[in-house]
Design an enzyme around this catalytic site. Structure first.
Site, PDB file in Angstrom:
ATOM      1  N   LYS A 121       4.584  -3.523  -6.929  1.00 44.08           N
ATOM      2  CA  LYS A 121       5.942  -3.176  -7.234  1.00 44.08           C
ATOM      3  C   LYS A 121       6.817  -3.721  -6.042  1.00 44.08           C
ATOM      4  O   LYS A 121       7.794  -4.263  -5.985  1.00 44.08           O
ATOM      5  CB  LYS A 121       6.252  -1.561  -7.485  1.00 44.08           C
ATOM      6  CG  LYS A 121       7.604  -1.462  -7.874  1.00 44.08           C
ATOM      7  CD  LYS A 121       8.207  -1.783  -8.840  1.00 44.08           C
ATOM      8  CE  LYS A 121       9.572  -1.780  -9.407  1.00 44.08           C
ATOM      9  NZ  LYS A 121       9.975  -2.483 -10.627  1.00 44.08           N
TER      10      LYS A 121
ATOM     11  N   CYS B 290       0.905  -1.187   0.120  1.00 46.14           N
ATOM     12  CA  CYS B 290       0.141   0.209  -0.105  1.00 46.14           C
ATOM     13  C   CYS B 290       1.103   1.517  -0.014  1.00 46.14           C
ATOM     14  O   CYS B 290       2.081   1.205   0.423  1.00 46.14           O
ATOM     15  CB  CYS B 290      -0.808  -0.067   0.975  1.00 46.14           C
ATOM     16  SG  CYS B 290      -1.849  -1.533   1.499  1.00 46.14           S
TER      17      CYS B 290
END
Length: 608
Positions: free
Chosen positions: A603, A2
């Protein structure tokens, strides 16, 4: 995975929070939200989907306030939905929390808070936090957060605001990244540096169990006992525009084309002709090198594939046994490690949760740890004994390309360094390898000229449902990476196999029209690899081959041959992966996929 952003200052908070969150999109997310204190009331806007949805909501229902927190969520507990999006508030709406990580004891905390009369509206683990802070709140937000956190087990980076203290933002981190930005009469928290670079280059790098108190007058840091901490300011030298697309259609394509430069950057001052390899942040003496009886390389995903190349190269050049493990498996297998074991951990972000946990497990058992990472000041770089930074610069596309290349360079540097220190190669052999390695950036530039070929190939093959990649030795490691890239961004089912394993099962999957991409850069294995190509073409496969210029036999064996500049076979992975990256990119484009932000991926994987 997040993204967290917090702001306090003299400007409107909402646009700053949204802009900061947009710089964290590369981390992956499925919903977004902000909470702003407006006239001593917390106003919250959040929604499922992309940031553009949140921006539309904010345009319809604007919020005015100069303090707030924002969040992009990657679902771990509870489906992606408006109600599960952050920020989460207490029932009275006086406390709002954003959180990255996993609260491991949230079920016990939820049951206890429910018994105390608290009502929950979401399925998330995060919602226990505003209720827990509310339970302990007695007029001092920092104290309430400290007490609440002492009851929490798990990993977290947390930002908190409270309408009863509308001039404060409180934050804390443990096993999840969080930085503090220090601007001109304005202050920020964020999961990563790009979120604040348009406003400040001065930051604090937080360590585990450190708390932040931000007011309009400044920032204070505290340890978990409540004692104030002094911290040196870290000044960021790279530019915010390093994360822009630079005229390319996608970040991924830009990053593929940056590879010749980042390969060179990562070698600079480390690989020089006529000079010993000296590594600034590695302090292993010759005596210590002699005592090392085993090396573990531990990583996840693409970094794991770089580790496979590292194993082959270190064993060949330095003659030290190397085992490569997936980080999420390594930590649970009670590995055989002692003080004579060297561990190399590879992580682009330096925050990969499983890799960080593996590092800690190894250190507990007495191993020395070298970190290979792209991020200065990251958790992994701080906790390792030695560091080899990969100078890839910010990598925004979720699918790694240039960071992978620099990880490969790091593996070669370490292999040559170990060989130098152990004396397994003489001076002439070392110089010959270094000279060839220094030629790689120019050869990588030539590999980019396969762009048009790969584009045409993608247009002819993008409708296939399955593809296979084959290779032997180092080519097999690259086949694994090529296969991963394709499945990551085009959603095509793809598998990689050691070419010699074909007859042991995988050949049963070959049928008329199956695409098989074979790497054949290992000269001593070339003829055997061509035999494997014939095994699949006789069963109807359409074969594509990647080989060095001059290997004209490849033309006869495959339907489409892609040639790359000749180098020593040991360095082939640095070049052969580039056409595969371009192919994956163009297949994804042909299929209309989101190249830079593929579905279900993030990512930086900062949860286990």
């Amino acid at each position: 995975m997040c993204g967290i952003v917090g702001y306090i200052g003299k400007k409107e908070a909402a646009p700053i929070l949204v802009e900061g969150l947009s710089k964290l999109e590369y981390r992956g997310y499925d919903s977004a939200g902000v909470a702003i204190i407006e006239d001593q009331v917390i106003r919250t806007r959040k929604c499922k989907g992309r940031l553009v949805n949140l921006e539309e909501k904010l345009n319809e229902e604007s919020m005015i306030g100069d303090i707030g927190i924002g969040h992009t969520r990657w679902a771990t507990h509870g489906e992606p939905s408006d109600k599960n999006s952050h920020p989460h508030n207490n029932e009275k709406g006086t406390i709002s929390v954003v959180h990255n990580g996993i609260i491991e004891n949230y079920i016990e905390l939820r049951e206890w808070l429910t018994s105390e009369g608290y009502k929950f509206v979401s399925e998330t683990d995060t919602e226990v936090l505003p209720h827990l802070i509310d339970y302990y709140y007695k007029g001092d937000l920092l104290e309430a957060v400290m007490t609440a956190i002492s009851k929490v087990e798990g990993s977290y980076a947390i930002g908190v605001v409270c309408s009863e203290e509308p001039d404060k933002v409180v934050a804390v981190r443990k096993d999840s990244p969080l930085i503090v930005g220090l601007g001109e009469e304005e202050y920020f928290i964020a999961s990563d540096i790009p979120a604040v670079l348009n406003h400040t280059r001065d930051i604090y790098l937080l360590k585990d169990n450190e708390f932040v108190l931000m007011t309009k007058d400044g920032v204070k840091l505290f340890d978990k006992e409540g004692k104030e901490i002094k911290r040196e300011i870290y000044h960021v030298t790279w530019n915010a525009d390093a994360a822009e697309k630079g005229g390319y259609d996608h970040f991924m394509l830009k990053e593929i084309h940056e590879q010749p430069k980042v390969i060179k950057d990562t070698m600079t001052s480390r690989i020089m002709l006529g000079k010993d390899i000296k590594l600034d942040n590695i302090e292993i003496s010759k005596e210590q090198m002699e005592k090392i009886n085993k090396i573990y390389i531990v990583a996840c995903g693409t970094a794991y594939h770089a580790g496979l190349v590292g194993k082959y190269t270190i064993e060949k050049l330095a003659r030290i046994p190397v085992e490569v493990d997936i980080a999420s498996e390594f930590r649970y297998k009670n590995p055989i490690i002692d003080k004579d074991t060297l561990m190399i951990v590879i992580s682009q972000s330096g925050e990969t949760a499983d890799t960080l946990a593996a590092l800690r497990e190894a250190k507990k058992k007495g191993a020395r740890v070298i970190a290979v990472t792209n991020v200065v000041g990251s958790s992994i770089s701080r906790e390792a004994d030695d560091i080899l930074y990969t100078w890839a610069g910010p990598e925004i596309a979720v699918a790694s390309t240039k960071a992978y290349e620099t990880q490969l360079v790091a593996m070669y540097i370490l292999a040559l360094y170990f060989a130098q220190e152990k004396g397994t190669l003489n001076k002439e052999e070392l110089e010959e390898l270094k000279e060839e390695m220094l030629s790689i950036p120019d050869k990588a530039e030539k590999c980019l000229e396969t762009d048009e070929i790969m584009k045409k190939l993608a247009s002819k093959t993008h409708m296939k449902k399955d593809m296979f990649f084959l290779g032997r030795g180092l080519d097999y490691a690259v086949a694994l990476e090529g296969s991963l890239k394709l499945k990551e961004i085009s959603y095509i089912h793809s598998e990689a196999y050691a070419a010699g394993e074909l007859k042991h099962g995988p050949i049963a999957l070959i049928e008329e029209g199956t695409i098989v991409i074979t790497l054949a850069t290992q000269e001593e294995l070339f003829d055997k690899t061509v035999s494997n190509i014939k095994e699949v073409t006789t069963r109807g496969a359409k074969a594509i081959g990647i080989a060095f210029e001059g290997q004209k036999n490849m033309d006869k064996a495959v339907e489409e041959a892609i040639y790359i500049p000749k180098t020593k076979s040991i360095f082939a992975p640095l070049l052969s992966v580039i056409p595969l990256q371009l192919y994956s990119y163009y297949v994804s484009l042909e299929k209309g996929c989101d190249v830079d932000k593929p579905r279900n991926l993030a990512k930086s994987v900062t949860v286990e």
